[in-house]
Design a protein around this motif. Structure first.
Motif, PDB file in Angstrom:
ATOM      1  N   ASP A  51       1.295  -0.977   0.028  1.00 27.08           N
ATOM      2  CA  ASP A  51       0.216  -0.477  -0.218  1.00 27.08           C
ATOM      3  C   ASP A  51       1.330   1.422  -0.183  1.00 27.08           C
ATOM      4  O   ASP A  51       1.658   1.133   0.666  1.00 27.08           O
ATOM      5  CB  ASP A  51      -0.984  -0.145   1.494  1.00 27.08           C
ATOM      6  CG  ASP A  51      -1.696  -1.481   1.353  1.00 27.08           C
ATOM      7  OD1 ASP A  51      -2.179  -1.921  -0.183  1.00 27.08           O
ATOM      8  OD2 ASP A  51      -2.341  -1.792   1.871  1.00 27.08           O
ATOM      9  N   ASN A  52       0.491   2.049  -0.820  1.00 30.11           N
ATOM     10  CA  ASN A  52       1.111   3.305  -0.423  1.00 30.11           C
ATOM     11  C   ASN A  52       2.022   3.349  -0.665  1.00 30.11           C
ATOM     12  O   ASN A  52       3.501   4.541  -0.871  1.00 30.11           O
ATOM     13  CB  ASN A  52       0.833   3.860   0.788  1.00 30.11           C
ATOM     14  CG  ASN A  52       1.414   5.558   1.070  1.00 30.11           C
ATOM     15  OD1 ASN A  52       0.271   6.040  -0.827  1.00 30.11           O
ATOM     16  ND2 ASN A  52       1.600   6.615   1.508  1.00 30.11           N
ATOM     17  N   ALA A  53       2.766   2.136  -2.016  1.00 26.10           N
ATOM     18  CA  ALA A  53       4.155   2.421  -2.366  1.00 26.10           C
ATOM     19  C   ALA A  53       4.759   3.158  -3.632  1.00 26.10           C
ATOM     20  O   ALA A  53       3.572   4.430  -4.549  1.00 26.10           O
ATOM     21  CB  ALA A  53       3.574   0.708  -3.648  1.00 26.10           C
ATOM     22  N   ARG A  54       5.858   4.025  -3.636  1.00 27.26           N
ATOM     23  CA  ARG A  54       6.105   4.837  -4.405  1.00 27.26           C
ATOM     24  C   ARG A  54       6.396   4.315  -6.036  1.00 27.26           C
ATOM     25  O   ARG A  54       7.197   3.755  -6.014  1.00 27.26           O
ATOM     26  CB  ARG A  54       7.424   5.289  -3.787  1.00 27.26           C
ATOM     27  CG  ARG A  54       8.236   6.135  -4.408  1.00 27.26           C
ATOM     28  CD  ARG A  54       9.534   7.354  -4.168  1.00 27.26           C
ATOM     29  NE  ARG A  54       9.994   8.104  -4.826  1.00 27.26           N
ATOM     30  CZ  ARG A  54      11.394   8.022  -5.352  1.00 27.26           C
ATOM     31  NH1 ARG A  54      11.751   6.799  -5.844  1.00 27.26           N
ATOM     32  NH2 ARG A  54      12.065   8.545  -6.074  1.00 27.26           N
ATOM     33  N   ILE A  55       6.198   5.310  -6.805  1.00 27.13           N
ATOM     34  CA  ILE A  55       6.165   4.929  -8.291  1.00 27.13           C
ATOM     35  C   ILE A  55       7.078   5.844  -9.372  1.00 27.13           C
ATOM     36  O   ILE A  55       6.250   7.089  -9.454  1.00 27.13           O
ATOM     37  CB  ILE A  55       4.505   4.623  -9.194  1.00 27.13           C
ATOM     38  CG1 ILE A  55       3.863   3.524  -8.548  1.00 27.13           C
ATOM     39  CG2 ILE A  55       5.561   4.230 -10.462  1.00 27.13           C
ATOM     40  CD1 ILE A  55       2.648   2.484  -9.264  1.00 27.13           C
ATOM     41  N   VAL A  56       7.519   6.239  -9.724  1.00 25.50           N
ATOM     42  CA  VAL A  56       8.331   6.919 -10.897  1.00 25.50           C
ATOM     43  C   VAL A  56       7.880   6.491 -12.483  1.00 25.50           C
ATOM     44  O   VAL A  56       9.004   5.111 -12.520  1.00 25.50           O
ATOM     45  CB  VAL A  56       9.718   7.372 -10.363  1.00 25.50           C
ATOM     46  CG1 VAL A  56       9.846   8.175 -11.192  1.00 25.50           C
ATOM     47  CG2 VAL A  56      10.110   7.858  -8.700  1.00 25.50           C
ATOM     48  N   PRO A  57       7.635   7.285 -12.939  1.00 24.29           N
ATOM     49  CA  PRO A  57       7.645   6.693 -14.305  1.00 24.29           C
ATOM     50  C   PRO A  57       8.940   7.093 -14.624  1.00 24.29           C
ATOM     51  O   PRO A  57       9.375   8.336 -14.926  1.00 24.29           O
ATOM     52  CB  PRO A  57       6.171   6.998 -14.924  1.00 24.29           C
ATOM     53  CG  PRO A  57       5.881   7.626 -13.694  1.00 24.29           C
ATOM     54  CD  PRO A  57       6.623   7.701 -12.659  1.00 24.29           C
ATOM     55  N   PHE A  58       9.458   6.215 -16.262  1.00 22.99           N
ATOM     56  CA  PHE A  58      10.297   7.087 -16.875  1.00 22.99           C
ATOM     57  C   PHE A  58       9.917   7.544 -17.993  1.00 22.99           C
ATOM     58  O   PHE A  58       9.387   6.306 -18.538  1.00 22.99           O
ATOM     59  CB  PHE A  58      12.079   6.470 -16.183  1.00 22.99           C
ATOM     60  CG  PHE A  58      12.429   7.025 -14.789  1.00 22.99           C
ATOM     61  CD1 PHE A  58      13.513   7.267 -14.892  1.00 22.99           C
ATOM     62  CD2 PHE A  58      12.230   6.072 -13.929  1.00 22.99           C
ATOM     63  CE1 PHE A  58      13.722   7.712 -13.633  1.00 22.99           C
ATOM     64  CE2 PHE A  58      11.959   6.193 -13.127  1.00 22.99           C
ATOM     65  CZ  PHE A  58      12.773   7.310 -12.112  1.00 22.99           C
ATOM     66  N   LEU A  59      11.078   8.169 -19.006  1.00 20.63           N
ATOM     67  CA  LEU A  59      11.036   7.986 -20.665  1.00 20.63           C
ATOM     68  C   LEU A  59      12.420   7.625 -20.551  1.00 20.63           C
ATOM     69  O   LEU A  59      13.135   8.874 -19.910  1.00 20.63           O
ATOM     70  CB  LEU A  59      10.144   8.246 -21.105  1.00 20.63           C
ATOM     71  CG  LEU A  59       8.488   8.476 -21.150  1.00 20.63           C
ATOM     72  CD1 LEU A  59       8.098  10.172 -21.532  1.00 20.63           C
ATOM     73  CD2 LEU A  59       8.242   8.010 -22.174  1.00 20.63           C
ATOM     74  N   SER A  60      12.347   7.033 -22.220  1.00 19.55           N
ATOM     75  CA  SER A  60      13.946   7.487 -22.690  1.00 19.55           C
ATOM     76  C   SER A  60      13.214   7.901 -24.288  1.00 19.55           C
ATOM     77  O   SER A  60      13.413   6.600 -24.853  1.00 19.55           O
ATOM     78  CB  SER A  60      15.310   6.407 -22.320  1.00 19.55           C
ATOM     79  OG  SER A  60      16.227   6.381 -23.390  1.00 19.55           O
TER      80      SER A  60
END
Length: 584
Positions: A51-60
């Motif tokens: 729960d409440n996990a941290r998500i960081v999306p990236f693009l290249s």
């Protein structure tokens, strides 16, 4: 790519994602907002994500299709292989899981950025008045927020009283609004200000090849007047500048003053943008709040032109440049990145003529007359957990009334309350009657009363009684009369002064009717001594009854006496007389 609670997921597991950024909550330009950004991401995974996990999306970005003409870097600085490569990974924001659902083994997570953690009540520990900068730092410190150099707060701006009844996110937005800004979370997770001014240049210029479609949704929007509502209950406002409703920026901010409104109008006077709706190629470096420039081909043939030569302001190439602002922005990725930009505005007709329907009218009337749960009315709020609470903005005093508690607080400590189990009212301070009569009974049972009981310009006629305790305070009648009864099992002190002492037993070393001890009547302890001194000379013993080591002696004058000890002796210096006849 995306990192979820520190675990990396690549494009084989990430199906798609959408990021929604918004700077406004209405259909027009605003300042003073702090709106969390939203991420919806779909991931194929069998892993348990907390729960409440941290998500960081990236693009290249793929550089395989880049030509020499498109490359803007010098040869020596290019670190790209001949067959092409990927650029560095660019973060698109920092988000935290709010909810999730699973369909056919695929998880869809709905997430929000750090601003969502600011949706908690703000109870300040600062001394007020306090600067806006100090309040901002206190909030960021409690939430563990890091902000960058874009956050510039006027050091002279102050908040006069503790902002009771607001969340931390609301207060952050109000502080930003006073400084001509909105609050956002940058793609690196830091808190930032998006400031606006009439002279802001575009942060990014777009050509016709950078967007798919652009539509102007209203005429160019200009602002020359600012109206700030600082009291929504009584509709009290500050305003600066001139112009109709279509040229007016309206906002609510309980902390702003006339000076702040004047400064805000000076900063925004002449600010304008063209309201648009645009579908474009994805530019991940853009943030909501950025000013963008774009061009449109508006060329016409000579036959199609109906404008006079001197009034025609289209360049020879037909490309006309415009300026707008990203108020709402949506990134979506599904094999490729695309972007939608909105810069809405309220039309002139909507600004001038606001027509409410019957339901809206009824709701607005109810909002004005109904008492709402959790809303403050001159410090009074009603909630399901505390009942009726009345509290000053600086938290110096508070009263709580419900079926379990009837209490008055001072500086956070309970001062007067009804103790339900004992059926007694209890008081933790000084009891003072100013201009009245206290006629009851004040009693300390098994305790110590160490305060001050004072009657100011009145009469205290009750009974002050200490049972099994000690009264160590001061009982004082100021400009009045204390006519009650002080009752105690034991009274101790150095001196008792009064006109009459009645009843009981008086025990002491010496009892005198004269303060000097050389005249009047004196009773001494140790022996059965009673001495009466002459009131003329002051130190002549006139009459005495003395215990001479168990021999009783009555003294007359200085030397005559009668002594009894198994026999009676009469002794007088000038003789003994009975019926005027000397017998010795």
């Amino acid at each position: 790519m995306a990192t979820v609670d520190g675990v990396q997921y690549n494009d084989n597991e990430i199906v798609d994602f959408t990021i929604e950024n918004s700077l406004v909550s209405s259909d027009g330009f605003e300042v003073g907002t702090a709106i969390p950004s939203k991420l919806v991401v779909t991931i194929r995974t069998n892993q348990t994500i907390p729960d409440n996990a941290r998500i960081v999306p990236f693009l290249s970005l793929s550089l395989s299709g880049m030509t020499w003409e498109e490359a803007t870097y010098p040869w020596k600085d290019m670190r790209v292989t001949w067959e092409g490569a990927l650029s560095d990974w660019m973060p698109l924001g920092e988000f935290f899981i709010d909810s999730r659902e699973k369909i056919n083994g695929v998880w869809t997570f709905t997430c929000y950025d750090r601003l969502v953690f600011a949706d908690v009540a703000y109870v300040s520990s600062l001394a007020y008045p306090a600067s806006m900068k100090a309040v901002w730092d206190e909030i960021c410190g409690r939430l563990d927020y890091v902000y960058d150099s874009s956050v510039v707060i006027n050091p002279s701006y102050q908040i006069q009283a503790g902002p009771a009844g607001f969340t931390m996110r609301q207060v952050m937005g109000y502080i930003a609004g006073a400084n001509s800004a909105n609050v956002i979370v940058g793609k690196d997770g830091t808190i930032r200000f998006k400031r606006f001014a009439a002279t802001d240049p575009p942060a990014f210029e777009m050509t016709t090849s950078d967007y798919i479609r652009v539509k102007q949704v209203n005429p160019i929007k200009n602002y020359s007047r600012v109206v700030v509502t600082y009291d929504t209950e009584d509709s009290l406002t500050f305003e600066a500048g001139v112009g109709g409703e279509n040229l007016t920026l309206n906002l609510e901010n309980p902390f702003m003053t006339q000076t702040m409104v004047n400064n805000l109008r000076s900063t925004l006077n002449g600010f304008n943008y063209i309201p648009i709706s645009m579908d474009a190629r994805g530019f991940p470096q853009l943030e909501h709040g950025d000013i963008i420039g774009f061009e449109q081909n508006e060329s016409l043939s000579w036959l199609d032109t109906a404008t006079a030569w001197q009034d025609m302001h289209i360049p020879w190439n037909g490309m006309v440049k415009y300026k707008s602002v990203i108020l709402k922005q949506t990134y979506s990725f599904k094999g490729g990145l695309k972007m939608a930009i909105e810069a809405p505005s309220v039309s002139e007709q909507q600004s001038e003529f606001k027509v409410d329907g019957s339901l809206t009218t009824a709701v607005n009337k109810l909002n004005k007359t109904a008492v709402k749960e959790g809303k403050a009315y001159y410090g009074a709020t009603i909630t399901r957990t505390a009942g009726l609470t009345i509290e000053r903005e600086d938290h110096a005093s508070k009263a709580v009334f419900n079926s379990d508690e009837l209490s008055f607080y001072a500086n956070g400590d309970r001062a007067l309350w009804f103790d339900l189990p004992s059926r007694k009212f209890k008081f933790g301070g000084d009891l003072e009657a100013a201009g009245g009569t206290f006629s009851g009974t004040l009693q300390g049972v098994d305790g110590v009363f160490s305060g001050t009981l004072e009657a100011a310009n009145g009469t205290f006629t009750g009974t002050l009684q200490a049972a099994n305790g000690t009264f160590t305070g001061t009982l004082q009648g100021a400009n009045g009369t204390f006519s009650g009864t002080v009752s105690a099992g034991r009274v101790e002190g150095g001196e008792i002064v009064g006109a009459t002492i009645e009843g009981g037993i008086i025990t002491g070393a010496t009892i005198r009717t004269s303060s000097t001890g050389s005249r009047g009547v004196e009773l001494r302890s140790g022996y059965a001594d009673i001495n009466i001194y002459s009131g003329v000379s002051g130190n002549d013993l006139v009459f005495a009854i003395q215990d001479m080591l168990n021999d009783m002696r009555l003294w007359f004058s200085r030397t005559g006496y009668i002594e009894a000890n198994n026999e009676i002796r009469i002794n007088a210096p000038n003789g003994v007389y009975v019926n005027n006849v000397q017998i010795g």
